[in-house]
Motif scaffolding. Sequence first.
Motif, PDB file in Angstrom:
ATOM      1  N   ASN A 177      57.322 -38.230  67.832  1.00 31.02           N
ATOM      2  CA  ASN A 177      57.315 -38.884  69.247  1.00 31.02           C
ATOM      3  C   ASN A 177      58.070 -38.080  70.066  1.00 31.02           C
ATOM      4  OD1 ASN A 177      56.533 -41.430  68.499  1.00 31.02           O
ATOM      5  ND2 ASN A 177      58.353 -41.687  67.158  1.00 31.02           N
ATOM      6  N   THR A 178      58.379 -36.791  69.832  1.00 30.60           N
ATOM      7  CA  THR A 178      59.184 -35.863  70.737  1.00 30.60           C
ATOM      8  C   THR A 178      58.672 -34.623  70.949  1.00 30.60           C
ATOM      9  OG1 THR A 178      61.094 -37.208  70.296  1.00 30.60           O
ATOM     10  CG2 THR A 178      61.619 -35.151  71.344  1.00 30.60           C
ATOM     11  N   VAL A 179      58.662 -33.775  72.140  1.00 30.41           N
ATOM     12  CA  VAL A 179      58.236 -32.702  72.244  1.00 30.41           C
ATOM     13  C   VAL A 179      59.027 -31.909  73.223  1.00 30.41           C
ATOM     14  CG1 VAL A 179      56.317 -33.168  73.829  1.00 30.41           C
ATOM     15  CG2 VAL A 179      56.068 -31.113  72.740  1.00 30.41           C
ATOM     16  N   TYR A 180      59.355 -30.684  73.130  1.00 32.24           N
ATOM     17  CA  TYR A 180      60.019 -29.885  73.986  1.00 32.24           C
ATOM     18  C   TYR A 180      59.189 -28.674  74.693  1.00 32.24           C
ATOM     19  CZ  TYR A 180      63.139 -25.796  75.444  1.00 32.24           C
ATOM     20  OH  TYR A 180      63.768 -25.007  76.247  1.00 32.24           O
ATOM     21  N   GLN A 181      59.304 -28.469  76.091  1.00 29.08           N
ATOM     22  CA  GLN A 181      58.511 -27.477  76.565  1.00 29.08           C
ATOM     23  C   GLN A 181      59.336 -26.698  77.436  1.00 29.08           C
ATOM     24  OE1 GLN A 181      54.266 -29.877  76.739  1.00 29.08           O
ATOM     25  NE2 GLN A 181      55.442 -29.937  78.430  1.00 29.08           N
ATOM     26  N   LEU A 182      59.081 -25.359  77.340  1.00 23.95           N
ATOM     27  CA  LEU A 182      59.807 -24.160  78.341  1.00 23.95           C
ATOM     28  C   LEU A 182      58.842 -23.508  78.998  1.00 23.95           C
ATOM     29  CD1 LEU A 182      62.318 -22.832  79.291  1.00 23.95           C
ATOM     30  CD2 LEU A 182      62.038 -21.374  77.388  1.00 23.95           C
ATOM     31  N   SER A 183      58.936 -23.819  80.373  1.00 22.86           N
ATOM     32  CA  SER A 183      57.924 -22.882  81.324  1.00 22.86           C
ATOM     33  C   SER A 183      58.835 -21.995  82.333  1.00 22.86           C
ATOM     34  CB  SER A 183      57.155 -23.729  82.245  1.00 22.86           C
ATOM     35  OG  SER A 183      56.372 -24.597  81.311  1.00 22.86           O
ATOM     36  N   PHE A 184      58.043 -20.968  82.662  1.00 25.17           N
ATOM     37  CA  PHE A 184      58.849 -19.889  83.551  1.00 25.17           C
ATOM     38  C   PHE A 184      58.017 -19.447  84.677  1.00 25.17           C
ATOM     39  CE2 PHE A 184      58.885 -15.213  83.986  1.00 25.17           C
ATOM     40  CZ  PHE A 184      60.053 -14.908  84.494  1.00 25.17           C
ATOM     41  N   ARG A 185      58.727 -19.088  85.636  1.00 26.10           N
ATOM     42  CA  ARG A 185      58.000 -18.149  86.891  1.00 26.10           C
ATOM     43  C   ARG A 185      58.895 -17.361  87.510  1.00 26.10           C
ATOM     44  NH1 ARG A 185      56.664 -22.854  91.364  1.00 26.10           N
ATOM     45  NH2 ARG A 185      58.927 -23.303  91.904  1.00 26.10           N
ATOM     46  N   TYR A 193      63.294 -21.487  85.521  1.00 23.24           N
ATOM     47  CA  TYR A 193      62.823 -22.078  84.179  1.00 23.24           C
ATOM     48  C   TYR A 193      62.798 -23.616  84.387  1.00 23.24           C
ATOM     49  CZ  TYR A 193      64.210 -17.436  82.324  1.00 23.24           C
ATOM     50  OH  TYR A 193      64.278 -16.156  82.024  1.00 23.24           O
ATOM     51  N   VAL A 194      62.028 -24.201  83.615  1.00 24.82           N
ATOM     52  CA  VAL A 194      61.977 -25.822  83.836  1.00 24.82           C
ATOM     53  C   VAL A 194      61.849 -25.836  81.990  1.00 24.82           C
ATOM     54  CG1 VAL A 194      60.706 -27.627  84.137  1.00 24.82           C
ATOM     55  CG2 VAL A 194      60.538 -26.034  85.660  1.00 24.82           C
ATOM     56  N   GLU A 195      62.992 -26.815  81.768  1.00 24.58           N
ATOM     57  CA  GLU A 195      62.896 -27.355  80.395  1.00 24.58           C
ATOM     58  C   GLU A 195      62.704 -28.823  80.374  1.00 24.58           C
ATOM     59  OE1 GLU A 195      66.002 -25.171  77.600  1.00 24.58           O
ATOM     60  OE2 GLU A 195      66.854 -25.736  79.183  1.00 24.58           O
ATOM     61  N   LEU A 196      61.697 -29.228  79.449  1.00 22.41           N
ATOM     62  CA  LEU A 196      61.443 -30.738  79.537  1.00 22.41           C
ATOM     63  C   LEU A 196      61.647 -31.105  77.952  1.00 22.41           C
ATOM     64  CD1 LEU A 196      58.313 -30.758  81.499  1.00 22.41           C
ATOM     65  CD2 LEU A 196      60.244 -31.241  82.229  1.00 22.41           C
ATOM     66  N   LEU A 197      62.114 -32.258  77.933  1.00 25.74           N
ATOM     67  CA  LEU A 197      61.970 -32.902  76.591  1.00 25.74           C
ATOM     68  C   LEU A 197      61.561 -34.227  76.952  1.00 25.74           C
ATOM     69  CD1 LEU A 197      63.392 -32.694  73.552  1.00 25.74           C
ATOM     70  CD2 LEU A 197      65.297 -33.861  74.384  1.00 25.74           C
ATOM     71  N   LEU A 198      60.391 -34.642  76.274  1.00 27.16           N
ATOM     72  CA  LEU A 198      59.583 -35.536  76.215  1.00 27.16           C
ATOM     73  C   LEU A 198      59.732 -36.510  75.042  1.00 27.16           C
ATOM     74  CD1 LEU A 198      57.651 -37.406  78.423  1.00 27.16           C
ATOM     75  CD2 LEU A 198      55.988 -36.135  77.192  1.00 27.16           C
ATOM     76  N   SER A 199      60.039 -37.588  75.223  1.00 26.31           N
ATOM     77  CA  SER A 199      60.055 -38.555  73.985  1.00 26.31           C
ATOM     78  C   SER A 199      60.110 -39.997  74.279  1.00 26.31           C
ATOM     79  CB  SER A 199      61.595 -38.273  73.493  1.00 26.31           C
ATOM     80  OG  SER A 199      61.619 -39.070  72.124  1.00 26.31           O
ATOM     81  N   LYS A 200      59.627 -40.858  73.355  1.00 24.67           N
ATOM     82  CA  LYS A 200      59.485 -42.064  73.373  1.00 24.67           C
ATOM     83  C   LYS A 200      60.476 -42.730  72.347  1.00 24.67           C
ATOM     84  CE  LYS A 200      55.601 -43.562  70.475  1.00 24.67           C
ATOM     85  NZ  LYS A 200      54.440 -44.166  70.494  1.00 24.67           N
ATOM     86  N   ASN A 201      61.284 -41.887  71.825  1.00 20.59           N
ATOM     87  CA  ASN A 201      62.310 -42.260  70.894  1.00 20.59           C
ATOM     88  C   ASN A 201      63.668 -41.955  71.302  1.00 20.59           C
ATOM     89  OD1 ASN A 201      64.103 -42.491  68.480  1.00 20.59           O
ATOM     90  ND2 ASN A 201      62.168 -42.764  67.380  1.00 20.59           N
ATOM     91  N   VAL A 202      64.585 -42.809  71.804  1.00 23.70           N
ATOM     92  CA  VAL A 202      65.893 -42.712  72.113  1.00 23.70           C
ATOM     93  C   VAL A 202      66.635 -41.981  71.125  1.00 23.70           C
ATOM     94  CG1 VAL A 202      68.080 -43.440  73.205  1.00 23.70           C
ATOM     95  CG2 VAL A 202      65.864 -44.317  73.749  1.00 23.70           C
ATOM     96  N   ASP A 203      66.740 -42.382  69.747  1.00 23.08           N
ATOM     97  CA  ASP A 203      67.472 -41.764  68.965  1.00 23.08           C
ATOM     98  C   ASP A 203      67.101 -40.342  68.612  1.00 23.08           C
ATOM     99  OD1 ASP A 203      68.430 -44.039  68.201  1.00 23.08           O
ATOM    100  OD2 ASP A 203      67.123 -44.681  66.646  1.00 23.08           O
ATOM    101  N   ASP A 204      65.895 -39.753  68.985  1.00 20.99           N
ATOM    102  CA  ASP A 204      65.522 -38.348  68.934  1.00 20.99           C
ATOM    103  C   ASP A 204      66.069 -37.591  69.897  1.00 20.99           C
ATOM    104  OD1 ASP A 204      63.628 -38.716  66.732  1.00 20.99           O
ATOM    105  OD2 ASP A 204      61.991 -38.303  67.585  1.00 20.99           O
ATOM    106  N   VAL A 205      66.315 -38.033  71.172  1.00 20.92           N
ATOM    107  CA  VAL A 205      66.813 -37.449  72.125  1.00 20.92           C
ATOM    108  C   VAL A 205      68.187 -37.360  72.010  1.00 20.92           C
ATOM    109  CG1 VAL A 205      67.241 -37.531  74.723  1.00 20.92           C
ATOM    110  CG2 VAL A 205      65.100 -38.285  73.839  1.00 20.92           C
ATOM    111  N   VAL A 206      68.844 -38.268  71.511  1.00 20.29           N
ATOM    112  CA  VAL A 206      70.415 -38.299  71.414  1.00 20.29           C
ATOM    113  C   VAL A 206      70.784 -36.996  70.305  1.00 20.29           C
ATOM    114  CG1 VAL A 206      72.346 -39.705  70.427  1.00 20.29           C
ATOM    115  CG2 VAL A 206      70.936 -40.741  72.070  1.00 20.29           C
ATOM    116  N   GLN A 207      69.981 -37.258  69.150  1.00 22.73           N
ATOM    117  CA  GLN A 207      70.196 -36.390  68.323  1.00 22.73           C
ATOM    118  C   GLN A 207      70.032 -34.869  68.642  1.00 22.73           C
ATOM    119  OE1 GLN A 207      67.559 -36.548  65.162  1.00 22.73           O
ATOM    120  NE2 GLN A 207      68.627 -34.970  63.754  1.00 22.73           N
ATOM    121  N   VAL A 208      69.031 -34.363  69.576  1.00 18.85           N
ATOM    122  CA  VAL A 208      69.107 -33.316  70.227  1.00 18.85           C
ATOM    123  C   VAL A 208      70.150 -32.762  71.015  1.00 18.85           C
ATOM    124  CG1 VAL A 208      67.402 -31.714  71.734  1.00 18.85           C
ATOM    125  CG2 VAL A 208      66.341 -33.077  69.967  1.00 18.85           C
ATOM    126  N   LEU A 209      70.304 -33.578  71.967  1.00 12.54           N
ATOM    127  CA  LEU A 209      71.337 -33.446  72.875  1.00 12.54           C
ATOM    128  C   LEU A 209      72.841 -33.327  72.224  1.00 12.54           C
ATOM    129  CD1 LEU A 209      70.535 -35.825  75.734  1.00 12.54           C
ATOM    130  CD2 LEU A 209      70.060 -33.317  75.683  1.00 12.54           C
TER     131      LEU A 209
END
Length: 224
Positions: A177-185, A193-209
């Motif tokens: 349910n969770t993916v991290y993406q890093l882009s650069f220009r 840089y752009v960092e994105l943490l996309l998730s539909k699971n709040v627990d996943d996001v809380v754990q990463v942070l």
Amino acid sequence: MSFELDTRLRQLRNELDDHSRVARHLGLGFERPIKSLGDGYPENAIALVGKITERILKQLWRHYNVPGDPGGKSLNELIKGAQPHIRSGAVLDALRDIQRLRNRSTHDGYEVADEDGLTAVRRLLDVLAWFSSTGSGILSGDIPKLAPDVAAKAEFLAGLYVTLGFKPVKRFELSRNTVYQLSFRERGLRSEYVELLLSKNVDDVVQVLNTTGGQLLQTKLPNS
């Protein structure tokens, strides 16, 4: 071969190595255009990039069951058939650039320069990088791990940032349910840089942070 050309070829070869899984799965030789450029044959490099692009597009046709047999289609026809399934204007532009370069290189009287061959390889890398950034297994044969709705949103965002001139750098599927993406220009002397943490699971996001202290995956990027 000039020192500058040799340096650029080594850089392109290293970037193509990042897509070796695609090359193996599709039975392609990504090193061949680089070798042709190094040997002084940019027209051959462009022709090889065109053949690689055709193979990639034929894979898309078969995966999405595009009507018709892709085997006998021209590059232009293959691009048109695959267009609804490529959600990035920048990637479609890269495909059309490859087509234009190949058309021009086959015309009598048109001088093909090393820069033309380098551009063709660079545009191929743009296409490969987008597929890699979306986590698509179409070209690599990998089994999708993300939930379909998360994968679709990640693909849209990856395409959006490619369109804005960013290049995908890292992508981690942290769970279904969770993916991290890093882009650069680069903009002049400025790196963005752009960092994105996309998730539909709040627990996943809380754990990463909590684990990273709010720095996502601790990529040690400049905070300016």
